[in-house]
Write a protein that holds these residues in place. Structure first.
Motif, PDB file in Angstrom:
ATOM      1  N   GLU A  34       0.752  -1.193   0.004  1.00  0.00           N
ATOM      2  CA  GLU A  34       0.122  -0.009  -0.095  1.00  0.00           C
ATOM      3  C   GLU A  34       0.641   1.048  -0.101  1.00  0.00           C
ATOM      4  O   GLU A  34       0.336   2.235  -0.449  1.00  0.00           O
ATOM      5  N   TRP A  35       1.968   1.205   0.687  1.00  0.00           N
ATOM      6  CA  TRP A  35       2.795   2.587   0.970  1.00  0.00           C
ATOM      7  C   TRP A  35       3.512   2.962  -0.531  1.00  0.00           C
ATOM      8  O   TRP A  35       3.471   4.308  -0.587  1.00  0.00           O
ATOM      9  N   ILE A  36       3.379   1.981  -1.592  1.00  0.00           N
ATOM     10  CA  ILE A  36       3.927   2.595  -2.839  1.00  0.00           C
ATOM     11  C   ILE A  36       2.827   2.658  -3.659  1.00  0.00           C
ATOM     12  O   ILE A  36       2.287   2.070  -4.690  1.00  0.00           O
ATOM     13  N   THR A  37       2.493   3.968  -3.569  1.00  0.00           N
ATOM     14  CA  THR A  37       1.427   4.518  -4.093  1.00  0.00           C
ATOM     15  C   THR A  37       1.917   5.489  -5.547  1.00  0.00           C
ATOM     16  O   THR A  37       3.109   5.368  -5.766  1.00  0.00           O
ATOM     17  N   PRO A  38       1.138   5.242  -6.659  1.00  0.00           N
ATOM     18  CA  PRO A  38       1.599   6.089  -7.858  1.00  0.00           C
ATOM     19  C   PRO A  38       2.336   7.320  -7.450  1.00  0.00           C
ATOM     20  O   PRO A  38       3.337   7.509  -8.278  1.00  0.00           O
ATOM     21  N   GLU A  39       1.740   8.270  -6.498  1.00  0.00           N
ATOM     22  CA  GLU A  39       2.620   9.328  -6.249  1.00  0.00           C
ATOM     23  C   GLU A  39       4.134   8.933  -5.565  1.00  0.00           C
ATOM     24  O   GLU A  39       5.117   9.549  -6.028  1.00  0.00           O
ATOM     25  N   VAL A  40       4.149   7.987  -4.695  1.00  0.00           N
ATOM     26  CA  VAL A  40       5.620   7.458  -4.413  1.00  0.00           C
ATOM     27  C   VAL A  40       6.264   6.977  -5.606  1.00  0.00           C
ATOM     28  O   VAL A  40       7.537   7.291  -5.458  1.00  0.00           O
ATOM     29  N   PHE A  41       5.827   6.171  -6.206  1.00  0.00           N
ATOM     30  CA  PHE A  41       6.394   5.594  -7.606  1.00  0.00           C
ATOM     31  C   PHE A  41       7.014   6.466  -8.359  1.00  0.00           C
ATOM     32  O   PHE A  41       8.172   6.358  -8.886  1.00  0.00           O
ATOM     33  N   GLU A  42       6.411   7.695  -8.664  1.00  0.00           N
ATOM     34  CA  GLU A  42       6.697   8.824  -9.211  1.00  0.00           C
ATOM     35  C   GLU A  42       7.645   9.515  -8.637  1.00  0.00           C
ATOM     36  O   GLU A  42       8.822   9.764  -9.601  1.00  0.00           O
ATOM     37  N   GLN A  43       7.818   9.669  -7.499  1.00  0.00           N
ATOM     38  CA  GLN A  43       9.207  10.227  -6.835  1.00  0.00           C
ATOM     39  C   GLN A  43      10.287   9.236  -7.153  1.00  0.00           C
ATOM     40  O   GLN A  43      11.337   9.677  -7.332  1.00  0.00           O
ATOM     41  N   HIS A  44       9.906   7.906  -7.001  1.00  0.00           N
ATOM     42  CA  HIS A  44      11.178   7.083  -7.037  1.00  0.00           C
ATOM     43  C   HIS A  44      11.754   7.065  -8.645  1.00  0.00           C
ATOM     44  O   HIS A  44      12.986   6.871  -8.719  1.00  0.00           O
ATOM     45  N   ARG A  45      10.950   7.542  -9.317  1.00  0.00           N
ATOM     46  CA  ARG A  45      11.354   7.649 -10.880  1.00  0.00           C
ATOM     47  C   ARG A  45      12.221   8.806 -11.214  1.00  0.00           C
ATOM     48  O   ARG A  45      12.879   8.969 -12.236  1.00  0.00           O
ATOM     49  N   LYS A  46      12.459   9.581 -10.270  1.00  0.00           N
ATOM     50  CA  LYS A  46      13.219  10.867 -10.294  1.00  0.00           C
ATOM     51  C   LYS A  46      14.764  10.606  -9.737  1.00  0.00           C
ATOM     52  O   LYS A  46      15.565  11.352  -9.895  1.00  0.00           O
ATOM     53  N   LYS A  47      14.652   9.363  -8.877  1.00  0.00           N
ATOM     54  CA  LYS A  47      15.906   9.287  -8.423  1.00  0.00           C
ATOM     55  C   LYS A  47      16.997   8.762  -9.226  1.00  0.00           C
ATOM     56  O   LYS A  47      16.735   8.035 -10.423  1.00  0.00           O
ATOM     57  N   VAL A  48      18.183   8.745  -8.991  1.00  0.00           N
ATOM     58  CA  VAL A  48      19.384   8.178  -9.846  1.00  0.00           C
ATOM     59  C   VAL A  48      20.127   7.282  -8.949  1.00  0.00           C
ATOM     60  O   VAL A  48      19.896   7.299  -7.554  1.00  0.00           O
ATOM     61  N   GLY A  49      20.960   6.258  -9.420  1.00  0.00           N
ATOM     62  CA  GLY A  49      21.764   5.401  -8.605  1.00  0.00           C
ATOM     63  C   GLY A  49      21.479   3.848  -9.005  1.00  0.00           C
ATOM     64  O   GLY A  49      20.508   3.693  -9.535  1.00  0.00           O
ATOM     65  N   PRO A  50      22.404   3.092  -8.628  1.00  0.00           N
ATOM     66  CA  PRO A  50      22.246   1.642  -8.978  1.00  0.00           C
ATOM     67  C   PRO A  50      20.928   0.960  -8.236  1.00  0.00           C
ATOM     68  O   PRO A  50      20.762   1.407  -7.273  1.00  0.00           O
ATOM     69  N   HIS A  51      20.319   0.438  -9.278  1.00  0.00           N
ATOM     70  CA  HIS A  51      19.149  -0.227  -8.669  1.00  0.00           C
ATOM     71  C   HIS A  51      17.959   0.775  -8.415  1.00  0.00           C
ATOM     72  O   HIS A  51      17.185   0.354  -7.959  1.00  0.00           O
ATOM     73  N   SER A  52      17.979   1.588  -9.068  1.00  0.00           N
ATOM     74  CA  SER A  52      16.912   2.613  -9.180  1.00  0.00           C
ATOM     75  C   SER A  52      15.931   2.259 -10.063  1.00  0.00           C
ATOM     76  O   SER A  52      16.147   1.069 -10.736  1.00  0.00           O
ATOM     77  N   VAL A  53      14.780   2.830 -10.141  1.00  0.00           N
ATOM     78  CA  VAL A  53      13.643   2.263 -10.899  1.00  0.00           C
ATOM     79  C   VAL A  53      13.960   2.039 -12.358  1.00  0.00           C
ATOM     80  O   VAL A  53      13.445   1.122 -12.979  1.00  0.00           O
ATOM     81  N   HIS A  54      14.669   2.949 -13.030  1.00  0.00           N
ATOM     82  CA  HIS A  54      15.377   2.760 -14.515  1.00  0.00           C
ATOM     83  C   HIS A  54      16.595   1.977 -14.606  1.00  0.00           C
ATOM     84  O   HIS A  54      16.783   1.447 -15.703  1.00  0.00           O
ATOM     85  N   ASP A  55      17.255   1.342 -13.544  1.00  0.00           N
ATOM     86  CA  ASP A  55      18.383   0.835 -13.620  1.00  0.00           C
ATOM     87  C   ASP A  55      18.461  -0.336 -12.587  1.00  0.00           C
ATOM     88  O   ASP A  55      19.426  -0.461 -11.798  1.00  0.00           O
TER      89      ASP A  55
END
Length: 504
Positions: free
Chosen positions: A189-210
């Motif tokens: 429940e805690w990973i809402t679409p809003e939280v997930f969108e914030q995670h998409r803005k992060k950088v670093g190994p094993h981030s959303v894009h990597d």
């Protein structure tokens, strides 16, 4: 006496039913928890894999053993040097050596020593079964060896069997025929679409894009392990992939329990279920990795069931994984070794008494260099090398209100940070005073170029990907924090041009 130790790699406690998880991932483990003592605030002292298991096997902090990393000098346990006798200390002071001192046969079923060249992990075992795939095993590759051992040995008395399973470890590997029993279950429940969108803005190994550490590469051999998460469906792939690994492993653990029941020894068997570390599944914006000194990586399950152990008891005290050695010694009526850093919590097991530490200090030096202090409801994280995640130097989380570490309170609660730093300094002073070395191995890691999984060559490659994926905004700050990595790239380019000019 018969003892079974199940060391379940990368297993988060909060993805087990007995720890309150809403998905049915662990019915066989849950049954053992009902019959024994379950610990809710149990932590590895040193993460991830090699440092954690070295601490458990030696009963000592990584700062004492020197084994805190996955490469370089700190990926080896320190040699004893002039004080070494005909046999080294691990021969008599290690985890399996304690069982040997009770006249018990000790057996290991694990590829772990080969995976990390952690040959000290073998110390004290009578027999060793290397399952042969360097930690890439799925449960169906491990269980036949365990069942054969049970068939041959279970009815004997006085043995300890230590078994590694790997299925919750990336790449998530439950076989295709296992299916997905969780495909219709809700996501956390805690990973809402809003939280997930914030995670998409992060950088670093094993981030959303990597998710493949520094890129989004995938392997056809591991279809449950995506290279990136583009949307909430991608998030489901990761969460379901992890949970399928846990359930697939639990099914195989059930086969082992059934084999012991058929041999008539299950009721008298002491069972210890634990892990080397957990797994970040969104904490600090990281997925599918165990790369920080935080709650997601360093909190681990511990369940102990057996003769003389309290039934159905839950303990909330703070404990280190390395506290287990002196606890076992206490249960066995033996004096603890002077080299051990742990403290016995045997009264929790035998009497259900409250017993825990005031605070814990946990370390991570393989992906980042961090030390954290866990006390009261607080988790304080101090970062010395950010592993290219752009973490703040200080992070503070109230785990009661923010168990998934989304809101850094370090600037608002300087009083709590100061208390944590006091504990950190107190611990560090005690560690440095109680060893013959004058070097903290964390600083060895930093001086040798940083954590093994965050080297200059990795950053040089990663900045190209950041540019290509529209995250170039992070590059100036990465350059500011890690100038030597970019200086090295410049030197490499100069050498390359010179070689081309002179036809080297």
């Amino acid at each position: 006496m018969r003892v079974l130790v199940l060391d379940l790699d990368s297993l988060r406690p909060d993805h087990l039913g007995c720890y309150g998880y809403n998905r049915n991932t662990s019915p066989n483990i849950d049954k053992i928890a009902e019959e024994g003592v379950q610990f809710t605030n149990y932590y590895t002292s040193d993460a991830p894999c090699f440092p954690s298991r070295t601490a458990l096997m030696s009963g000592r902090f990584g700062i004492h053993t020197g084994g805190v990393g996955h490469g370089g000098t700190a990926a080896n346990v320190r040699l004893e040097g002039p004080t070494r006798s005909f046999m080294d200390r691990l021969t008599f002071e290690s985890f399996p050596a304690l069982f040997r001192s009770k006249g018990m046969k000790t057996s290991l079923i694990s590829p772990f020593p080969e995976r990390h060249s952690a040959w000290t992990f073998y110390a004290g075992f009578n027999e060793i079964h290397n399952t042969g795939n360097a930690g890439m095993e799925s449960a169906e590759e491990v269980t036949p060896t365990v069942l054969k051992w049970v068939e041959d040995n279970a009815e004997d008395d006085n043995w300890m069997l230590y078994v590694n399973y790997w299925d919750p470890h990336t790449p998530y590997r439950a076989p295709a025929e296992f299916g997905n029993p969780f495909e219709h279950d809700p996501l956390p429940e805690w990973i809402t679409p809003e939280v997930f969108e914030q995670h998409r803005k992060k950088v670093g190994p094993h981030s959303v894009h990597d998710l493949n550490m520094y890129d989004n590469a995938t392997s056809p051999n591991y279809p449950r392990n995506p290279g990136e998460m583009k949307d909430m469906d991608g998030l489901r792939d990761v969460i379901d992939g992890y949970d399928c690994g846990v359930r697939h492993m639990d099914n195989h653990i059930g086969q082992i329990f059934k084999a012991f029941e058929e041999k008539g020894v299950m009721d008298d068997l002491m069972i210890i279920i634990t892990a080397d570390h957990g797994e970040n599944l969104g904490e600090l914006g990281i997925y599918g990795e165990h790369g920080t000194a935080d709650q997601g990586t360093c909190r681990i399950p511990m369940i102990i069931r057996g003769p003389g152990i309290q039934k159905g008891h839950v303990d909330h005290g703070l404990h280190y994984h390395l506290d287990f050695l002196p606890t076992l010694a206490d249960l066995f009526g033996k004096e603890p070794q002077q080299s051990w850093d742990g403290t016995s919590y045997a009264p929790v097991l035998t009497k259900g008494e409250e017993y825990g530490r005031k605070y814990l200090v946990v370390s991570q030096c393989a992906h980042v260099c961090q030390r954290s202090v866990r006390f009261d409801n607080w988790l304080y994280i101090r970062t010395y090398h950010d592993g290219f995640h752009l973490f703040d130097d200080e992070m503070l989380f109230n785990l009661e209100n923010d168990p998934y570490e989304q809101h850094n309170l370090a600037m608002q609660r300087r009083d709590i940070c100061q208390e944590a730093v006091y504990y950190l300094n107190e611990w560090h002073d005690e560690m440095m005073k109680s060893m013959p070395y004058d070097v903290d191995p964390m600083w060895t890691v930093i001086r040798e170029g940083g954590p093994y999984h965050a080297q200059a060559k990795d950053l040089q490659k990663y900045v190209v990907r950041l540019e290509e994926t529209g995250r170039g905004w992070a590059i100036p700050e990465l350059k500011r924090r890690h100038p030597k990595a970019f200086e090295k790239k410049q030197e490499d380019n100069i050498f390359k041009k010179g070689a081309e000019l002179f036809n080297f």
